[in-house]
Write an enzyme that holds these catalytic residues in place. Structure first.
Site, PDB file in Angstrom:
ATOM      1  N   SER A  52      39.132  43.840  33.869  1.00 51.12           N
ATOM      2  CA  SER A  52      38.866  42.700  34.931  1.00 51.12           C
ATOM      3  C   SER A  52      39.093  41.549  34.413  1.00 51.12           C
ATOM      4  CB  SER A  52      37.534  43.110  35.574  1.00 51.12           C
ATOM      5  OG  SER A  52      37.496  44.292  35.764  1.00 51.12           O
TER       6      SER A  52
HETATM    7  N1  SAH Z   1      35.383  47.679  33.278  1.00 49.66           N
HETATM    8  C1  SAH Z   1      36.669  47.862  32.809  1.00 49.66           C
HETATM    9  C2  SAH Z   1      37.680  47.804  33.986  1.00 49.66           C
HETATM   10  C3  SAH Z   1      38.039  49.076  34.542  1.00 49.66           C
HETATM   11  S1  SAH Z   1      39.189  49.202  35.426  1.00 49.66           S
HETATM   12  C4  SAH Z   1      36.776  46.783  31.766  1.00 49.66           C
HETATM   13  O1  SAH Z   1      36.015  45.827  31.547  1.00 49.66           O
HETATM   14  O2  SAH Z   1      37.933  46.931  31.127  1.00 49.66           O
HETATM   15  C5  SAH Z   1      38.530  50.610  36.393  1.00 49.66           C
HETATM   16  C6  SAH Z   1      38.201  51.711  35.423  1.00 49.66           C
HETATM   17  O3  SAH Z   1      37.846  52.760  36.333  1.00 49.66           O
HETATM   18  C7  SAH Z   1      39.642  52.376  35.259  1.00 49.66           C
HETATM   19  O4  SAH Z   1      39.658  52.785  33.968  1.00 49.66           O
HETATM   20  C8  SAH Z   1      39.549  53.797  36.095  1.00 49.66           C
HETATM   21  O5  SAH Z   1      40.161  54.726  35.020  1.00 49.66           O
HETATM   22  C9  SAH Z   1      38.376  54.002  36.014  1.00 49.66           C
HETATM   23  N2  SAH Z   1      37.898  54.977  37.409  1.00 49.66           N
HETATM   24  C10 SAH Z   1      38.539  55.093  38.510  1.00 49.66           C
HETATM   25  N3  SAH Z   1      37.872  56.116  39.135  1.00 49.66           N
HETATM   26  C11 SAH Z   1      36.774  56.429  38.259  1.00 49.66           C
HETATM   27  C12 SAH Z   1      35.995  57.643  38.542  1.00 49.66           C
HETATM   28  N4  SAH Z   1      35.857  58.364  39.636  1.00 49.66           N
HETATM   29  N5  SAH Z   1      35.038  57.687  37.602  1.00 49.66           N
HETATM   30  C13 SAH Z   1      35.237  57.172  36.465  1.00 49.66           C
HETATM   31  N6  SAH Z   1      36.065  56.108  36.258  1.00 49.66           N
HETATM   32  C14 SAH Z   1      36.796  55.793  37.089  1.00 49.66           C
END
Ligand code: SAH
Length: 657
Positions: A52
């Protein structure tokens, strides 16, 4: 970043600002994106996911109003960045990520930074993580259509839940839900945001899940996606095998460019970073020796071409020439030569042949060596090898002739020759150990080949086993000759490298192979790595001794391992199959333990009869420690030249390149 992107936009919590300035964001983005790490934007981190934008990370953590003692549940570990920042503000973070590869990479980064108050789980985060509940805050970094019930249940009294809520693939509203002391839930909206989708039971449906098998799902989760083969970080995955004594790199055809190039990249890294000095390949000893002389700039043995009646020898001139005479190998050979040029002899890496199809050239090499060093012994050797003279051009006929009783076997003669050479080890070796070792290997090869051609008529298993035992023997002799700490890379077909005990070879045909022998000898210090593909083109012949053709490879059968990987939808990937390295690979290992078909293309490819000619049942995770996957592959590019000896075959290979 802190001043311009955060303070100026209204982030005021001093602890959040401090955490944002403490955590090195550049360590959480792909190497290629490092220069953009502090940009005011989200960045791609693979698997279609993003890290993000810094402002949003700070905004969400601030909105959660964390006390230093807080326990936080994060959904969507992604790169691990927001978990790392949160971990500096709160006491403990439980972070859940559905993509195994992302979770593993994030865990590695946090460990490298010494952050120990984050636990990462690979799971569907829409169900929360009940074992760690209740949480003082829940922060979701992926956007869903509704607030999952499980999260509300797992939120402590007074706790805050921060989540992007709303439509798929467009703007969502960042909402904060607070469980008030009296149990009521209050909600306020913090503005418009854009997040990747929250995919899971209480989120959006996985767009691919409907038609993906559980095995493919497990493959997608465990797969480490690979960049282009030429990218600097292509071979990072091999580092986990850097402590092995032998790393065996397979291929599911002898004519696929990607397999050669991937193998070359991994080998370069093993040589450069992990001290490997032996590259031992499925080629004949004397042919590979000509490359070895080139890459280590050793002079060709004098007199080789003028040794009393033995015709000149052109390396890699027997069928199938494209297997080693191709641009992919040539590029690696050039690299190895320039690498070695900058190193003292003991640190140089050599190129050696494990195979035994060069009876004629090996006899010639032994004789040429003795001509130089001990002419009387050369005369004796000539007499012994004369036994095989009638068969030099067509050694395969020899076995039949002996079996029919019309000719006597030459076994005693070739063994006597080997023994007399070995008996002179000290004396001959004093004239140059490397030349002596080379001659001894050729004499061994002649002895193995003699036996090989006789065994051929007793059945495929016996001669196959002799061949792979010979290869293993050459490998261990090379390791011994290079000292106690020597490490070797082996290049051969998957059928030689994947533990034979885990395929029909071992279970139905009593065949063993070099991979199995390495496993037995070196245990976990042998890495058996396969390569495979779904479809594309391959360089192969239609018949033995036939011309090379560029043939179209049929899509992998639906009951094959190749199809599982195809379904997972990753174009290039590495999967670790050892099961003890990460929970995603343990899940993959379990999913792949059901036997499936595996495709084996050698130097001949017959798509018309593909199932019987090229598929065999196997248990992939028992066969290999790791697997390289290419969805689409293409044929190797052969170097110009004729494969018939004496027909203008350039003898300059590889010297004339
Ligand atoms: N916090 C992260 C950004 C993550 S983007 C950072 O700082 O880099 C969102 C993430 O949520 C992705 O990696 C995606 O794979 C994950 N995601 C989506 N649905 C999910 C679920 N049901 N359970 C766990 N992770 C999930």
């Amino acid at each position: 970043m802190v001043a311009l992107q955060l303070r100026r936009r209204g982030i005021v919590d001093a602890r959040v600002l401090q955490a944002m300035s403490d955590v090195p964001r550049e360590q959480f983005v792909p190497v290629a994106a490092t220069p953009s790490a502090y940009d005011d934007a989200p960045l791609g981190i693979g698997q279609g996911q993003t890290i993000s934008q810094p402002y949003i990370v700070a905004r969400m953590i601030e909105a959660a109003r964390l006390s230093p003692a807080a326990r936080v549940l994060e959904i969507g570990t992604g790169s691990g960045y927001s978990a790392a920042v949160t971990a500096r503000v709160a006491a403990h973070v439980v972070s859940v990520e559905r993509h195994g590869a992302l979770a593993n990479a994030a865990a590695g980064r946090l460990a490298a930074l010494g952050i120990s108050n984050v636990e990462i789980h690979i799971a569907d985060g829409t169900l929360g993580w009940p074992a760690g509940a209740p949480y003082d805050a829940i922060i979701a970094t992926a956007g869903g259509p509704r607030i999952p019930d499980a999260w509300i249940e797992q939120l402590a009294p007074g706790g805050a839940l921060i989540m992007p809520l709303g439509a798929l693939h467009s703007q969502q509203t960042l909402v904060r839900l607070v469980r008030e002391a009296d149990g009521r839930l209050t909600r306020d909206d913090l503005g418009q945001v854009m997040f990747v989708p929250l995919i899971g039971e209480q989120g959006w449906e996985d767009p691919r899940a409907g038609n993906m098998s559980p095995a493919a799902r497990a493959f997608a989760d465990a797969a480490i996606p690979l960049p282009d083969i030429d990218a600097p970080d292509f071979a990072d995955w091999i580092d986990r095998f850097g402590d092995c004594r032998v790393v065996l790199l397979g291929e599911s055809s002898h004519g696929t460019s990607e397999f050669y190039r991937a193998r070359a990249r991994a080998t370069q890294r093993l040589i450069e970073r992990h001290g490997f000095t032996i590259v031992a390949v499925e080629a004949d000893w004397p042919d590979a020796a000509s490359i070895d002389r080139y890459v280590r700039q050793r002079p060709p043995p004098s007199g080789t071409r003028a040794s009393g009646g033995i015709e000149a020898f052109a390396p890699f001139s027997r069928f199938p020439t494209w297997m080693w005479r191709n641009q992919e190998v040539a590029a690696f050979v050039q690299w190895l030569r320039s690498f070695n040029a900058q190193r003292p002899a003991p640190d140089q890496a050599g190129f050696f042949g494990l195979d035994l199809y060069s009876m004629k050239a090996s006899m010639a090499s032994v004789l040429a060596y003795l001509d130089r060093i001990d002419p009387a012994a050369a005369a004796e050797a000539r007499q012994r090898y004369a036994c095989l003279d009638p068969w030099r051009q067509q050694p395969a006929v020899y076995g039949r002739a002996v079996l029919s009783g019309a000719y006597s076997a030459c076994e005693d003669a070739v063994i006597a020759q080997l023994q007399s050479l070995l008996a002179q080890r000290i004396d001959y070796g004093s004239h140059g150990f490397e030349d002596y070792f080379d001659a001894a290997q050729n004499a061994r090869l002649v002895a193995s080949a003699e036996q090989y051609y006789r065994l051929m008529y007793y059945g495929a298993a016996a001669s196959w086993n002799l061949r792979d035992t010979h290869m293993f023997d050459v490998l261990t002799r090379l390791l011994d000759a290079h000292g106690q700490h020597a490490k070797a890379v082996v290049w051969a077909h998957n059928s030689h490298i994947g533990n034979a005990a885990a395929t029909a070879m071992g279970t139905e045909r009593q065949e063993l192979n070099i991979g199995q022998l390495c496993r037995e000898r070196f245990g976990t210090r042998a890495a058996l790595i396969g390569q495979d593909t779904y479809a594309g083109t391959v360089a192969a012949a239609s018949d033995w001794d036939g011309p090379m053709e560029v043939k179209r490879v049929l899509p992998a059968r639906t009951d094959s391992y190749g199809f599982v990987a195809h379904e997972a939808g990753v174009p290039r990937a590495f999967v670790d199959l050892r099961g003890n390295v990460a929970s995603a690979s343990a899940a993959l290992r379990a999913a792949l333990m059901t036997p499936r078909q595996e495709r084996f293309i050698g130097v001949i490819y017959r798509p018309e009869t593909e199932l019987v000619s090229h598929y065999a049942r196997a248990v992939l995770p028992e066969q290999f420690d790791g697997w390289i996957w290419f969805e689409e592959t293409s044929a190797v590019t052969p170097l110009p030249g004729d494969q018939t000896p004496g027909m203008g075959m350039p003898e300059t290979w590889p010297f004339g390149l």
